[in-house]
Design a protein around this motif. Structure first.
Motif: not given
Length: 796
Positions: A566-571, A702-705, A733-736, A738-744
């Motif tokens: 609901f919050f992150t959009g991760l599948v 609009e699209y939020d990547e 979508r395909e989960n990003d 690399k971006a998610q791990v970087f944020n972590l």
């Protein structure tokens, strides 16, 4: 007065479903539910009781074989053996067969099976867990409700004590068909009525000596901070407390406004109403009406036998109909005329009355609820649990819990398990009530639980350090609290529809996971995970963040299917258990693929009472889905006659076609035109076509990547227009990763070079399993491997 126009009562069972002897009577209600009575005098009870109101179910096919003094009884779902005589475990037993209970559960009279629990009367003083009373769900397949000692209701709706001794039990032999069992429990005991819409918003409550000015200042600050509240609860300091002369006893009970704090109560409550808040006022009624109370002369006159010369107290006698009618007429109704919307019945004085077996709490709940329904108003009470059947009198007050992580960790399980006895509208002291300790993260996680609870009521004790105002906390904590409190009001269209589902379909908002997945062993082990309406699985955070990771770990089971956060959009792919890691901004809330969730941005002031003009519909990709938005006048009992508006929404994922159908029903109850924003979550960017009544119209997109969210804004249209939105190429979508791990890692408190090394491992052309093996070998800070692993393996 006290007329019951809310529930149907048909207490007499069908004669054709009855097997009766001189001293026993067995009444089939369904092929899985049977009433068993035994009385030496042979005088059986056909009146409604405090618990059971309806026994006239549909005809049941059954077969009886006489066996000596007893018999054997067969339905398609159970086999009852009765040897005659008084009920004992040797003379009476039942085998459940068929359905989802093919293993054949066996029940013996007097024995308890593997009961899954129900709820408890109160969490007063509980630090962590408490013992739960039994519900009607059992892993052994059979359970019972013992109604032998509850009072009966006469033709005038007043309680009477049963005469003589006997056994009167109901055996539920549903195996693991939990939803079917719950549905028939509601048929037996009465439906859960709908709540007024405002009750689903945020409640502000505190045991605190507010004044008119300080309360207004507080509400004004909430408005300035854009924090919505729809209910204001006044604890006991609204009335005279310390000012009561000791000769009258304690100030715990009181009905007279403290004019030092509230010089003009009606003016104060009108102001709150003008600012979009309904008002609940606390009662501790056990002390009765003393001579200092403003209502004393009117009560004395109404009752006619009070020694007013000597200021004789008027005892609180819940067993006297004359007293009760005078109490409502002379004490409570005048305050309601000033502005009190409903009462907080804070009964804490035990369960003893002049009438053996009569619990005063049950009587208070029952008659308060009926009285609050007068003049066609949709009633509401706020009180403690008084045993099976209490679901008819929402909302429940769970009591004064202790402020600890252990208390928070118990509440998700406590709340969902209450559905096993049909009690779906618990209101907890969000943040905890008293004692304990200050922990900013604990306070935040409790608010997050509250937003995904049946009722979200912030509360605390008088301790000056225990305020729950978001600005009392560090900036990041406070800002996230505000976001979640706004979210609660944004979700009102969804929650109100679930409110109607609870009434119409006998399905509470929150259900344990084993209701939908009874054959899955793991569904019984994830005690803090639950279904939240039709769309979500929720697993609240109830433990502190892992040191160094900056995220809290929560164990989650995802059933088979696809889920979108609901919050992150991760599948996420399902059919597995995993640990999920969440920073302060979110908790695991997983939308099922195909879920449709109506929301709104109209969340301030009077908006909690209104059907909004602007709607935001969240649509989760990956599967077909449907939703029927329910709306009515939000405040009357017209819903009992299905006077409402229904708007169907459908998603056909393979074609990318989402349809908002024409609204149908009493259209005057909703705005005639609406602006729709439709957000497709978990999807790739694609072209979009929008049609209104068959005509293609221009719509912004609009699209939020980062979130995988495609937002489509539809021009204002009549609610009788069909709206079709078609995605050019529907795809998840395909989960990003690399971006998610970087944020972590960016927020993790571990050595910088270790972060670089982890990112280098992610870039390697090796399997995820191999990457996790190398990460583990690095021995990073506790939890990092798990948090990275969640992101790497979200889709398997």
């Amino acid at each position: 007065m006290f007329e019951n126009n809310l529930w149907t009562m048909e207490p007499v069972g069908r004669p054709e479903n009855t097997i009766q002897g001189d001293k026993y009577r067995f009444t089939l209600l369904t092929p899985c539910l049977i009433r068993m009575e035994y009385r030496e005098d042979g005088k059986f009870e056909d009146r409604p009781t405090q618990v059971v109101w309806n026994r006239k179910f549909d005809p049941v096919d059954f077969r009886v074989e006489k066996k000596g003094e007893g018999f054997e009884l067969f339905t398609s779902r159970m086999h009852v053996t009765y040897a005659g005589g008084p009920f004992t475990k040797n003379s009476l037993n039942l085998n459940a067969v068929g359905g989802q209970n093919a293993f054949g559960a066996v029940w013996y009279y007097g024995e308890k099976g593997d009961n899954l629990g129900g709820t408890a009367r109160t969490l007063d003083g509980v630090d962590g867990e408490c013992q739960l009373q039994e519900g009607i769900m059992s892993r052994s397949g059979c359970s019972q409700i013992d109604d032998s000692h509850s009072l009966v209701l006469d033709e005038n709706g007043w309680t009477q004590v049963r005469t003589g001794d006997g056994v009167d039990i109901y055996v539920f032999a549903y195996g693991n068909d939990y939803k079917e069992a719950l549905n028939d429990f509601y048929r037996l005991t009465g439906k859960t009525p709908m709540l007024p819409r405002y009750a689903l918003g945020n409640w502000w409550s505190r045991y605190y000596a507010y004044t008119e000015d300080s309360y207004k200042a507080l509400v004004t600050r909430f408005e300035k901070e854009k924090i919505p509240f729809s209910v204001g609860v006044l604890d006991m300091d609204w009335h005279l407390v310390e000012e009561v002369d000791p000769k009258y006893g304690s100030g715990w009970t009181g009905y007279t406004w403290n004019k030092k704090y509230y010089p003009d109560p009606e003016r104060f409550m009108n102001w709150l109403h003008d600012h979009g808040m309904k008002i609940s006022v606390n009662l501790h009624p056990a002390g009765g009406i003393r001579a200092f109370e403003e209502a004393y002369p009117a009560m004395a006159k109404e009752l006619g036998d009070v020694d007013t010369e000597h200021e004789a107290p008027i005892d609180f006698d819940i067993t006297s109909r004359k007293f009760l009618e005078a109490y409502f007429k002379c004490v409570l109704h005048p305050e309601e005329n000033k502005g009190v919307d409903f009462w907080w019945i804070d009964w804490q004085q035990g369960n003893i009355t002049k009438v053996p077996g009569l619990d005063p709490l049950w009587m208070l709940n029952h008659y308060h609820y009926l009285d609050n329904a007068r003049d066609g108003k949709r009633p509401l009470t706020f009180s403690r649990y008084a045993g099976p059947g209490s679901h008819r009198y929402p909302v429940g007050f769970s009591g004064d819990s202790i402020v600890t992580w252990e208390s928070l960790n118990f509440q998700p399980y406590f709340t969902s398990t209450a559905s096993n006895i049909g009690y779906g509208w618990w209101s907890h002291d969000i943040g905890g009530h008293m004692f304990g300790y200050r922990d900013n993260e604990l306070a935040l996680r409790w608010v997050q639980l509250g937003v995904f609870s049946p009722i979200n009521r912030l509360h605390s004790s008088k301790n000056e350090f225990m305020g729950k105002e978001p600005w009392q906390f560090p900036m990041e904590i406070g800002e996230v609290m505000k976001e979640f409190l706004r979210l609660r009001h944004q979700m009102l269209p969804y929650l109100y529809t679930m409110n109607h589902r609870a009434y119409k379909e006998n399905t509470p908002l929150i259900l344990p996971m084993y209701y939908t997945y009874p054959a899955e062993q793991v569904a019984y082990t994830v005690k803090n995970e639950y279904e939240y309406g039709t769309a979500f699985i929720v697993a609240p955070v109830t433990e502190k963040s892992v040191q160094g990771v900056g995220r809290a770990r929560t164990h989650v089971w995802l059933p088979e299917g696809t889920y979108i956060d609901f919050f992150t959009g991760l599948v996420y792919s399902g059919d597995r258990e995993m640990d999920m890691y969440r920073d302060l901004h979110s908790i695991p809330v997983l939308a099922k693929a195909g879920a449709i969730v109506p929301m709104t941005e109209e969340i301030f002031g009077q908006e909690a009472d209104r059907n909004p003009e602007t709607m935001t519909i969240r649509v989760y990709g990956g599967a077909d889905g449907s939703f029927q938005l329910y709306e009515d006048d939000n405040e009357s009992n017209a819903y009992l006659k299905d006077e409402c508006v229904l708007t169907d929404m459908d998603l056909k994922w393979s074609t990318g076609r989402f349809v908002i159908q024409k609204a149908a029903g009493r259209l005057e109850l909703i705005p005639q035109k609406r602006t729709w924003t439709v957000e497709f979550w978990g999807v790739k960017d694609t072209e979009v076509t929008v049609e209104v009544e068959g005509t293609v119209v221009e719509a912004s997109k609009e699209y939020d990547e980062a979130l995988g969210c495609l937002k489509v804004s539809v021009p204002e249209a009549s609610v009788t227009s069909e709206i079709i939105i078609t995605l050019g190429i529907p795809a998840l979508r395909e989960n990003d990763v690399k971006a998610q791990v970087f944020n972590l890692l960016n927020q993790a408190e571990i050595p910088y070079m270790e972060k670089v090394a982890i990112m280098e491992i992610l870039d390697k052309k090796i399997s995820n399993a191999a990457k996790l093996t190398q990460l583990t070998a690095m021995h990073p800070e506790e939890g990092i491997v798990g948090a990275v692993g969640e992101i790497l393996t979200a889709i398997e």
